[in-house]
Write a protein that holds these residues in place. Structure first.
Motif, mmCIF file in Angstrom:
data_model
loop_
_atom_site.group_PDB
_atom_site.id
_atom_site.type_symbol
_atom_site.label_atom_id
_atom_site.label_comp_id
_atom_site.label_asym_id
_atom_site.label_seq_id
_atom_site.Cartn_x
_atom_site.Cartn_y
_atom_site.Cartn_z
ATOM 1 N N ALA A 49 0.942 -1.140 -0.005
ATOM 2 C CA ALA A 49 0.112 -0.138 0.002
ATOM 3 C C ALA A 49 0.738 1.331 0.020
ATOM 4 O O ALA A 49 0.150 2.426 0.553
ATOM 5 C CB ALA A 49 -1.042 0.071 1.163
ATOM 6 N N GLY A 194 -5.230 -3.813 8.454
ATOM 7 C CA GLY A 194 -4.693 -4.252 7.455
ATOM 8 C C GLY A 194 -3.783 -5.632 7.590
ATOM 9 O O GLY A 194 -4.445 -6.637 7.169
ATOM 10 N N ARG A 231 -6.538 5.967 -0.077
ATOM 11 C CA ARG A 231 -6.665 4.329 -0.245
ATOM 12 C C ARG A 231 -8.201 3.774 -0.260
ATOM 13 O O ARG A 231 -8.440 2.679 -0.966
ATOM 14 C CB ARG A 231 -5.920 3.890 0.656
ATOM 15 C CG ARG A 231 -5.867 2.347 0.991
ATOM 16 C CD ARG A 231 -5.340 1.472 -0.299
ATOM 17 N NE ARG A 231 -4.137 1.881 -0.883
ATOM 18 C CZ ARG A 231 -3.855 1.315 -2.205
ATOM 19 N NH1 ARG A 231 -4.338 0.580 -2.731
ATOM 20 N NH2 ARG A 231 -2.480 1.636 -2.454
ATOM 21 N N MET A 339 -8.584 -0.858 -0.947
ATOM 22 C CA MET A 339 -7.845 -1.815 0.160
ATOM 23 C C MET A 339 -8.725 -2.955 0.399
ATOM 24 O O MET A 339 -9.623 -2.846 1.361
ATOM 25 C CB MET A 339 -7.503 -0.899 1.420
ATOM 26 C CG MET A 339 -6.942 -1.759 2.636
ATOM 27 S SD MET A 339 -6.708 -0.475 4.218
ATOM 28 C CE MET A 339 -6.024 -1.698 5.054
ATOM 29 N N LEU A 373 -4.054 -4.481 -2.897
ATOM 30 C CA LEU A 373 -3.514 -3.106 -2.451
ATOM 31 C C LEU A 373 -2.995 -2.343 -3.709
ATOM 32 O O LEU A 373 -1.903 -1.766 -3.658
ATOM 33 C CB LEU A 373 -2.660 -2.974 -1.493
ATOM 34 C CG LEU A 373 -3.012 -3.612 -0.158
ATOM 35 C CD1 LEU A 373 -1.755 -3.770 0.930
ATOM 36 C CD2 LEU A 373 -4.175 -2.768 0.554
#
Length: 407
Positions: A49, A194, A231, A339, A373
């Motif tokens: 990411a 995450g 994101r 995401m 990602l």
């Protein structure tokens, strides 16, 4: 499809703390990472990411190379004009009124933790130093941040756990309220976990955390290191819930691939961080500030974040179809924006390897999840190509399941 790295006869002198895949990249173009022999991989990991604008984005390359020809480092003993500019832009686009620049997400979280503790100490309550975090969290690899995350696999072998952190179960209101004591300084949470498996915190829970902090005089810390800078289809993920934190850590996407992070805060939350209370040698250096400003030029440009939200919707719809086609492999689609995660029935490590063999880079996460990602610049063509390669990976996993045990 996969391109093996030439094996050296000499043993590596790097610490063996990573299980590195046998592939190395020489260059990149947008959403593609390319090996020295020209093999192209569609990069849906984006350096975990980090590469928010993909590889070799011309605006970022120009900003970095121009700054590299001027001055690299002066230290924070002197004024940083581009740092002042970037900090002001971040404040104008968020809840924040103060910014401290760091080199990484872990450092940003260290600053956030210190800021929350110092706030109460400066108000005459040094006993208020404990921070409540949530099971499954990941806040970094320093001694304090592994204690904050609370995952035993990261803590084992590094001596006593740093004191001052209390973990509670994810989305357990009763346990959270019971954990608040006169020593509690703050609540700290990722809006989407995450490393913990792409578990999204329900908006009602984020609103509840805000209410609890207001009721008990606590700092609310959002770790938006992975969720921030466009994101999730908003500039920062907290915007989805309509609540703002007192302190927020950011990194990854803000540097577009250049190492940098920041701790953002309200004036009140930052009031204890006075002259000499915190510092960094490299944080806010001219190279990082030039790149950070270039990233914001693009991310905050007209329609960019809206396009991320539109692209993510198309990707999610395609992933839902993929799940229906492979019910023995994919259990659930998780996440927000770009995401996203595939909660798998089969081992996620097998799926990551099959995806790489199909020329697609993805990232494993906790709870047997594979993270998607991609760079925020992807469009319909990259979505279609990624789904095709994910389908190929799922078929590869299914073929393994059907093989006789003797094989």
């Amino acid at each position: 499809m996969s391109s093996a790295v030439p094996v050296s006869t000499a043993p590596s002198v790097l610490l063996p703390t990573y299980a590195r895949a046998p592939v190395a990249f020489e260059r990149g173009e947008g959403a593609w990472a390319i090996t020295s022999d020209g093999t192209r991989y569609l990069d849906f990991g984006a350096g975990i990411a980090v590469n928010s604008l993909g590889h070799a984005h011309p605006h970022l390359v120009k900003a970095l190379t121009e700054q590299a020809g001027k001055i690299w480092h002066t230290s924070n003993l002197y004024t940083m004009p581009d740092g002042e500019k970037l900090a002001r832009r971040l404040c104008e686009a968020t809840f924040a009124e103060r910014v401290f620049f760091t080199n990484s997400g872990a450092e940003a979280n260290e600053c956030a933790i210190k800021m929350a503790r110092k706030y109460h100490a400066a108000k005459g309550h040094p006993e208020r130093y404990r921070i409540i975090t949530f099971e499954g969290a990941f806040h970094g690899r320093t001694l304090a941040t592994i204690a904050a995350g609370g995952q035993q696999k990261y803590i084992d072998g590094f001596g006593p756990k740093v004191d001052g952190f209390d973990q509670v179960p994810f989305d357990d209101e009763a346990a959270l309220k019971a954990a608040i004591t006169p020593e509690t300084a703050a609540l700290m949470i990722e809006p989407i976990q995450g490393e913990g498996g792409l578990r999204s915190v329900p908006p009602r829970m984020l609103r509840q955390l805000r209410e609890l902090c207001d009721e008990h005089g606590l700092m609310l810390i959002f770790d938006e290191i992975q969720t921030g800078v466009g994101r999730t289809g908003k500039f920062f993920s907290y915007e989805h819930a309509g609540v703002a934190p007192d302190i927020m850590s950011i990194a990854k996407g803000i540097g577009g691939g250049f190492p940098m992070g920041a701790c953002l805060a309200t004036e009140e939350a930052a009031s204890g961080m006075t002259l000499g209370t915190h510092g960094t040698t490299f944080g806010g250096n001219p190279l990082a500030m030039a790149v950070g400003n270039a990233v914001l030029d693009v991310i905050l440009g007209d329609g960019f974040i809206e396009k991320v939200a539109q692209t993510s919707l198309r990707l999610r719809q395609s992933l839902a179809q993929l799940k229906d086609q492979h019910p023995d492999v994919i259990e659930e689609i998780r996440g927000e924006g770009l995401m996203l995660g595939l909660k798998l029935i089969t081992p996620n490590t097998d799926f990551v390897a099959e995806a790489r063999a199909a020329g697609l880079l993805v990232v494993a996460a906790g709870d047997n999840v594979v993270r998607l990602l991609p760079p925020l610049i992807i469009g319909d063509a990259e979505v279609s190509e990624a789904v095709s390669r994910l389908d190929q990976a799922a078929r590869g996993v299914e073929a393994t399941l059907k093989r006789p045990a003797a094989e």
